[in-house]
Design a protein around this motif. Structure first.
Motif, PDB file in Angstrom:
ATOM      1  N   GLY A  90       0.832  -1.197   0.000  1.00  0.00           N
ATOM      2  CA  GLY A  90       0.000   0.000   0.000  1.00  0.00           C
ATOM      3  C   GLY A  90       0.868   1.249   0.000  1.00  0.00           C
ATOM      4  N   GLY A  91       0.355   2.313   0.636  1.00  0.00           N
ATOM      5  CA  GLY A  91       1.065   3.595   0.632  1.00  0.00           C
ATOM      6  C   GLY A  91       2.482   3.486   1.169  1.00  0.00           C
ATOM      7  N   ARG A 107       6.368   3.914  -0.391  1.00  0.00           N
ATOM      8  CA  ARG A 107       7.393   4.835   0.143  1.00  0.00           C
ATOM      9  C   ARG A 107       8.675   4.076   0.471  1.00  0.00           C
ATOM     10  NH1 ARG A 107       4.049   8.102   4.610  1.00  0.00           N
ATOM     11  NH2 ARG A 107       6.121   8.730   5.294  1.00  0.00           N
ATOM     12  N   CYS A 142       4.647  -8.915  -1.984  1.00  0.00           N
ATOM     13  CA  CYS A 142       3.547  -9.780  -1.562  1.00  0.00           C
ATOM     14  C   CYS A 142       2.394  -8.936  -1.026  1.00  0.00           C
ATOM     15  CB  CYS A 142       4.079 -10.725  -0.477  1.00  0.00           C
ATOM     16  SG  CYS A 142       2.819 -11.798   0.230  1.00  0.00           S
ATOM     17  N   ASP A 143       1.213  -9.147  -1.578  1.00  0.00           N
ATOM     18  CA  ASP A 143       0.006  -8.465  -1.077  1.00  0.00           C
ATOM     19  C   ASP A 143      -1.191  -9.264  -1.606  1.00  0.00           C
ATOM     20  OD1 ASP A 143      -0.567  -5.101  -0.260  1.00  0.00           O
ATOM     21  OD2 ASP A 143      -2.213  -6.491  -0.734  1.00  0.00           O
ATOM     22  N   HIS A 201       0.262  -6.550  12.027  1.00  0.00           N
ATOM     23  CA  HIS A 201       1.707  -6.776  12.219  1.00  0.00           C
ATOM     24  C   HIS A 201       1.987  -8.040  13.015  1.00  0.00           C
ATOM     25  CE1 HIS A 201       2.813  -2.225  11.678  1.00  0.00           C
ATOM     26  NE2 HIS A 201       2.331  -2.767  10.589  1.00  0.00           N
ATOM     27  N   VAL A 254       1.280 -11.117  10.663  1.00  0.00           N
ATOM     28  CA  VAL A 254       2.095 -11.218   9.442  1.00  0.00           C
ATOM     29  C   VAL A 254       3.586 -11.333   9.794  1.00  0.00           C
ATOM     30  CG1 VAL A 254       2.741 -10.068   7.291  1.00  0.00           C
ATOM     31  CG2 VAL A 254       0.382  -9.933   8.097  1.00  0.00           C
ATOM     32  N   THR A 301      -6.127   6.551   5.693  1.00  0.00           N
ATOM     33  CA  THR A 301      -6.920   5.325   5.482  1.00  0.00           C
ATOM     34  C   THR A 301      -7.983   5.154   6.582  1.00  0.00           C
ATOM     35  OG1 THR A 301      -5.308   4.109   6.777  1.00  0.00           O
ATOM     36  CG2 THR A 301      -5.033   4.024   4.390  1.00  0.00           C
ATOM     37  N   TRP A 351      -8.653   2.440   8.254  1.00  0.00           N
ATOM     38  CA  TRP A 351      -8.247   1.578   9.368  1.00  0.00           C
ATOM     39  C   TRP A 351      -7.596   2.385  10.489  1.00  0.00           C
ATOM     40  CZ3 TRP A 351      -3.147   1.697  10.543  1.00  0.00           C
ATOM     41  CH2 TRP A 351      -2.209   1.846   9.539  1.00  0.00           C
ATOM     42  N   ASP A 371      -1.232   4.956  16.023  1.00  0.00           N
ATOM     43  CA  ASP A 371      -0.505   4.772  14.761  1.00  0.00           C
ATOM     44  C   ASP A 371       0.470   5.921  14.499  1.00  0.00           C
ATOM     45  OD1 ASP A 371      -0.284   2.999  12.404  1.00  0.00           O
ATOM     46  OD2 ASP A 371      -0.697   4.889  11.378  1.00  0.00           O
ATOM     47  N   TYR A 412      -1.397   8.571  -1.342  1.00  0.00           N
ATOM     48  CA  TYR A 412      -2.678   7.971  -0.945  1.00  0.00           C
ATOM     49  C   TYR A 412      -3.860   8.394  -1.811  1.00  0.00           C
ATOM     50  CZ  TYR A 412      -0.221   6.097   3.027  1.00  0.00           C
ATOM     51  OH  TYR A 412       0.670   5.396   3.796  1.00  0.00           O
ATOM     52  N   ARG A 414      11.559  15.531  10.043  1.00  0.00           N
ATOM     53  CA  ARG A 414      11.705  15.369   8.595  1.00  0.00           C
ATOM     54  C   ARG A 414      11.497  16.664   7.806  1.00  0.00           C
ATOM     55  NH1 ARG A 414       7.603  10.440   7.802  1.00  0.00           N
ATOM     56  NH2 ARG A 414       6.346  11.913   8.969  1.00  0.00           N
TER      57      ARG A 414
END
Ligand SMILES: NC(=O)c1ccc[n+]([C@@H]2O[C@H](COP(=O)([O-])OP(=O)(O)OC[C@H]3O[C@@H](n4cnc5c(N)ncnc54)[C@H](O)[C@@H]3O)[C@@H](O)[C@H]2O)c1
Length: 425
Positions: free
Chosen positions: A14-15, A19, A41-42, A92, A95, A177, A179, A191, A233, A295
């Motif tokens: 995904g996003g 990156r 892999c997705d 997480h 997986v 997103t 989620w 998050d 996104y 950043r």
């Protein structure tokens, strides 16, 4: 071994998977490439295929494409040594644990897991199968945060006494997103807040107790149909509903006491209306240090007793121990960088190149990653502490958080994810 490269698969396209690919491209372009992307892999075929196409453009070879990690490791055998897990935060623990069980070394995005029991599962598995588990916590690798930490440890402001970390904004909009608004997949104060939890510990050291509260202010979030950080996104946001129902708390308010005796006041309020506010400052016995955030490359500002303000290269005189590692020095153009001005995506990619290079080094030499499972777990423990303290009506300790003794907020997630059996009544 000189020239050896660790093969890896991008798991989650995904996003953030996109990156990360830009980070790998930076590592390929550097003089220190020690990893090689060989698979993606997705379960969403279009996402995996797109990342493979982008990898061909950016890295020069198209990785193999898979929809599940079992098939991938079975078919690739010894040609695959590591996995970079960039799946959504609620997955997480399953997986990354599966990748470890399949014999892969793992770098997993932050937060290490959606709960502390999920984190414990990953840490215990990595230890049992003797594989590296590194958590991709990027903010602390920003040279400005490296310099800030050196200033604090070199005594630039005397003894640190108080940190103020504030992040307020977000109103009722959906960021990135859906989620990120569900309790079971880590809402925004977890998050995104876990970055701040890690920075707070990176600046101030180990936490003793936390007292706080959390809230769910905005039960409906509206899709801005925007582009998200770095523009990655837009294609996803256009497919999401116009509004979503939020189930996870969207604000935390905390008072932290460190082992050193210092204090931190931390607010991460993702439901703030009106003027957004971001503030990071540390007060010590001889001055204060104001950070520009993460950043953006803007300089730190040092305020010393007697009205002295330093916001130029002279700040380096107060951080004699400050040195970037060789790859960071190559990517930022010097080992004592005090400011820089890259586009966001350029900075983002450089920091991820550092994360991957460290993973490659750990796999090749057996070295321990800087943000290993336990370091990441302690950031998550700090992050959830105000949620649990508010529900318990008292301060909580780091040990209570890690052991699961302070868990009224997380318990429901753990039961739902099968990390804790429901109590029979
Ligand atoms: N460090 C940072 O600055 C930063 C920034 C953004 C996101 N992140 C982190 O990166 C992670 C991913 O975030 P995102 O914004 O890319 O989310 P996303 O929803 O855009 O992407 C997640 C991807 O994972 C895939 N996926 C889900 N289950 C999978 C499985 N079992 N195997 C393989 N793929 C699977 C999904 O299909 C999706 O393509 C999150 O943990 C997030 O916290 C970190």
């Amino acid at each position: 071994m000189a020239g050896e490269r660790v093969t890896y698969a991008a798991v989650g396209c995904g996003g953030m998977g996109r990156r990360h690919l830009r980070g790998m491209a930076k590592l390929y372009q550097s003089s220190m490439q020690n990893m090689e992307m060989v698979a993606v892999c997705d379960p969403v075929a279009a996402s995996a295929g797109r990342l493979a196409d982008e990898a061909k453009d950016l890295l020069g070879a198209r990785p193999r494409v898979y929809s599940d990690v079992e098939t991938m490791t079975r078919e690739m055998g010894g040609d695959l040594r590591a996995a970079s897990v960039t799946t959504d935060s609620g997955t997480h623990h399953s997986v990354a644990t599966k990748c470890l069980e399949l014999g892969l070394h793992v770098m997993c995005e932050k937060p290490i897991a959606v709960t502390l029991r999920g984190a414990a599962l990953m840490i215990d598995t990595a230890r049992r199968v003797n594989r590296t588990l590194s958590i991709a916590e990027n903010y602390r690798r920003d040279p400005i945060n490296r310099l800030a930490r050196a200033l604090l440890t070199d005594g630039a402001i005397g003894t640190p006494r108080l940190m103020i970390e504030t992040s307020i904004g977000g109103s009722n909009q959906m960021f990135m997103t859906p989620w990120r608004y569900q309790k079971r997949s880590a809402s925004m104060p977890i998050d995104a807040g876990v970055h701040e939890a890690d920075i707070i510990r990176y600046y101030m050291g180990d936490v003793r107790t936390v007292w706080g509260e959390s809230r769910l202010h905005e039960k409906i979030r509206h899709n801005p149909h925007g582009t998200g950080p770095g523009g990655f996104y837009a294609m996803y946001q256009n497919q999401f509903p116009d509004q979503i129902e939020a189930t996870g708390d969207d604000a935390l308010y905390a008072m932290i006491t460190f082992q050193s005796g210092a204090i931190c006041q931390w607010i991460h309020d993702h439901a703030g209306h009106g003027r957004p506010m971001h503030q990071r400052v540390v007060y010590g016995s001889a001055g204060s240090l104001v950070s520009p955030g993460d950043r953006n490359g803007r300089p730190l500002v040092l305020h010393l007793d007697g009205g002295v303000t330093i916001e130029n290269e002279a700040i380096l005189d107060h951080a004699p121990s400050y040195r970037l590692n060789p790859l960071a020095a190559e990517l930022w153009g010097g080992e004592r960088v005090w400011t820089y001005s890259f586009e966001f995506n350029e900075t983002d990619a450089r920091i991820m190149a550092l994360e991957y290079h460290e993973l490659g080094t750990c796999v090749l030499t057996g070295a321990k990653p800087e943000v290993d499972g336990d370091t990441a777990r302690r950031a998550l423990a700090l992050n959830y502490a105000p949620f649990e303290a508010g529900r318990l009506g008292r301060p909580v300790t780091t040990e209570e958080m890690i052991s699961g003794r302070a868990d009224p907020y997380q318990r429901e997630i753990d039961v739902e994810l099968g990390l804790l059996r429901p109590v029979a009544v």
